[in-house]
Design a protein around this motif. Structure first.
Motif, PDB file in Angstrom:
ATOM      1  N   LEU A  45      30.751 -54.573  -1.954  1.00  0.00           N
ATOM      2  CA  LEU A  45      29.583 -55.421  -1.251  1.00  0.00           C
ATOM      3  C   LEU A  45      28.995 -53.947  -0.452  1.00  0.00           C
ATOM      4  O   LEU A  45      27.965 -54.158  -0.355  1.00  0.00           O
ATOM      5  N   LYS A  46      29.608 -52.843  -0.297  1.00  0.00           N
ATOM      6  CA  LYS A  46      28.745 -51.730   0.192  1.00  0.00           C
ATOM      7  C   LYS A  46      27.774 -51.275  -0.907  1.00  0.00           C
ATOM      8  O   LYS A  46      26.739 -50.890  -0.499  1.00  0.00           O
ATOM      9  N   PHE A  51      25.733 -54.287   5.902  1.00  0.00           N
ATOM     10  CA  PHE A  51      26.822 -55.066   6.052  1.00  0.00           C
ATOM     11  C   PHE A  51      27.872 -54.212   6.803  1.00  0.00           C
ATOM     12  O   PHE A  51      28.068 -52.953   6.533  1.00  0.00           O
ATOM     13  N   ALA A 104      33.972 -61.877  -3.213  1.00  0.00           N
ATOM     14  CA  ALA A 104      32.636 -61.268  -2.628  1.00  0.00           C
ATOM     15  C   ALA A 104      31.318 -61.822  -3.256  1.00  0.00           C
ATOM     16  O   ALA A 104      30.261 -61.873  -2.482  1.00  0.00           O
ATOM     17  N   LEU A 129      28.038 -63.658  -1.161  1.00  0.00           N
ATOM     18  CA  LEU A 129      26.687 -63.561  -1.127  1.00  0.00           C
ATOM     19  C   LEU A 129      26.057 -64.806  -1.347  1.00  0.00           C
ATOM     20  O   LEU A 129      24.918 -65.107  -0.990  1.00  0.00           O
ATOM     21  N   GLU A 141      21.983 -60.944  -5.904  1.00  0.00           N
ATOM     22  CA  GLU A 141      23.016 -59.753  -5.783  1.00  0.00           C
ATOM     23  C   GLU A 141      24.252 -60.383  -6.238  1.00  0.00           C
ATOM     24  O   GLU A 141      24.983 -59.641  -6.833  1.00  0.00           O
ATOM     25  N   VAL A 152      26.717 -58.799  -9.302  1.00  0.00           N
ATOM     26  CA  VAL A 152      28.224 -58.584  -9.137  1.00  0.00           C
ATOM     27  C   VAL A 152      28.891 -59.184 -10.428  1.00  0.00           C
ATOM     28  O   VAL A 152      29.732 -58.646 -10.752  1.00  0.00           O
TER      29      VAL A 152
END
Length: 372
Positions: free
Chosen positions: A25-26, A36, A298, A302, A310, A314
């Motif tokens: 996520l970062k 975030f 995660a 999103l 995004e 992932v």
């Protein structure tokens, strides 16, 4: 976008897999110019050890103030071996669902092409399986009244549902089916249980509002068998709390590892995202826990906020990791040195360099994914 995310690592392998989800996520935030922020809180056995409470008030407060909750896993062998324990880690998970009003659990079941041979089932049975399970989460027998007789020889658990609880999740499941293959299967036990008959009656009332969705009704015992024999027949499965718990765990056989199954728990005001696996305490701190379910959770986070590009990135990173065997030992019979952290590193690197990331053995041994 700015998001404040409460992070509840929990017990066992929870902290390890959650660390990889946060890492991913970062990376997304960096690449897409989001902000975030992450705030950790205690839950489960770790919370009992430190506070005596599996769900401290501080944790509840942090979660209610957050935009979303990222959850790891809870449980500890010492509680599993003591059936008389009055305070248990699982009370933390049930409690946070109730406190946040998380009434709908959504669990994708996808048979990945690169892992078909990892399943205990035949490839021809599971190929192209793509199921979405909608499980009611705050009603039923898990939240009903419990009773144990004074002599300890008789016990009861009450299963109870009302119209509002059923209608709320049924509409969400029908809408999901409309955007997929337009088929919904209600799983119940209407030949025996009064609560199941209520579920079936209400779903039949709602169905005409979604004329393009074909509805099928199936008893839980038959559904459990059909999920193994012919999983491709299912698109969206709608069911009550306990049946959904059982079916989604069973579905891990299809995908080859419970470490691949993510979930989202949604309410009117709050949302929580978690892998469906348990704490697997025996594997804790060994670097062998599969973080992919947590990373895919995660991605569902999103999705929830409309960050579709995004989330897709992932999932592309996960797909590439599976294709290149950048996986933990539960899925990997090609390389024996891929740790929990290395899987997270690789997917992080993919997000930062989606066109160039690949596997370089020299650096992957050092715990780094590499641009080549």
């Amino acid at each position: 976008m700015k998001l404040n995310i409460a992070v509840l690592p929990g017990d066992g392998i929870g902290p390890e897999v959650i660390a990889q989800a946060v890492k991913v996520l970062k990376a997304i935030a960096l690449e897409f110019n989001h902000i975030f922020t992450f705030q950790k809180a205690l839950v489960g056995a770790s919370a009992i050890d430190k506070t005596g409470n599996p769900l401290p008030e501080e944790t509840i407060s942090i979660c209610k103030k957050a935009d979303a909750v990222l959850f790891g896993a809870i449980g500890d062998i010492k509680y599993d071996e003591d059936p008389d324990a009055k305070i248990r880690p699982e009370q933390g998970l049930l409690g946070i669902r109730k406190e946040l009003g998380l009434s709908t659990n959504i669990r994708p079941i996808i048979a990945y092409e690169d892992l078909l041979n990892k399943s205990s089932l035949k490839v021809k049975q599971i190929k192209d399986t793509n199921i979405l399970i909608y499980r009611e989460l705050t009603g039923g027998i898990y939240f009903g009244k419990r009773h144990l007789s004074k002599d300890g020889n008789t016990a009861s658990d009450t299963c109870e549902y009302n119209r509002f609880e059923i209608e709320r999740i049924a509409h969400l499941a029908f809408k999901a089916a409309q955007s997929r293959k337009r088929k919904l299967t209600l799983v119940d036990k209407a030949n025996v249980l009064e609560t199941s008959r209520l579920w079936r009656r209400i779903v039949k009332e709602i169905a005409p509002q979604y004329p393009n969705v074909r509805v099928q009704y199936m008893y839980i015992d038959n559904a459990a068998m059909e999920l193994i024999i012919h999983p491709r027949q299912f698109d969206v499965i709608l069911t009550e709390n306990m049946f959904g718990d059982i079916l989604s765990e069973e579905a891990s056989v299809i995908v080859g590892s419970i470490g691949l199954l993510a979930s989202a728990s949604i309410g009117d005001k709050h949302a929580m995202f978690e892998p469906i696996h348990g704490a697997y305490t025996k594997a804790a701190n060994k670097g062998i826990a599969n973080p992919i379910a947590s990373i895919l959770s995660a991605a569902m986070l999103l999705d929830h906020f409309g960050l579709d590009e995004e989330a897709a990135l992932v999932r592309e990173g996960v797909d590439k990791a599976l294709k290149l065997h950048i996986t933990t030992p539960d899925l990997n019979n090609k390389y024996d040195n891929i740790s929990t952290t290395k899987v997270g590193d690789f997917i992080e690197d993919f997000i930062q360099n989606p066109e160039e990331t690949n596997l370089n053995f020299t650096n992957i041994h050092l715990g780094q994914s590499t641009i080549i």
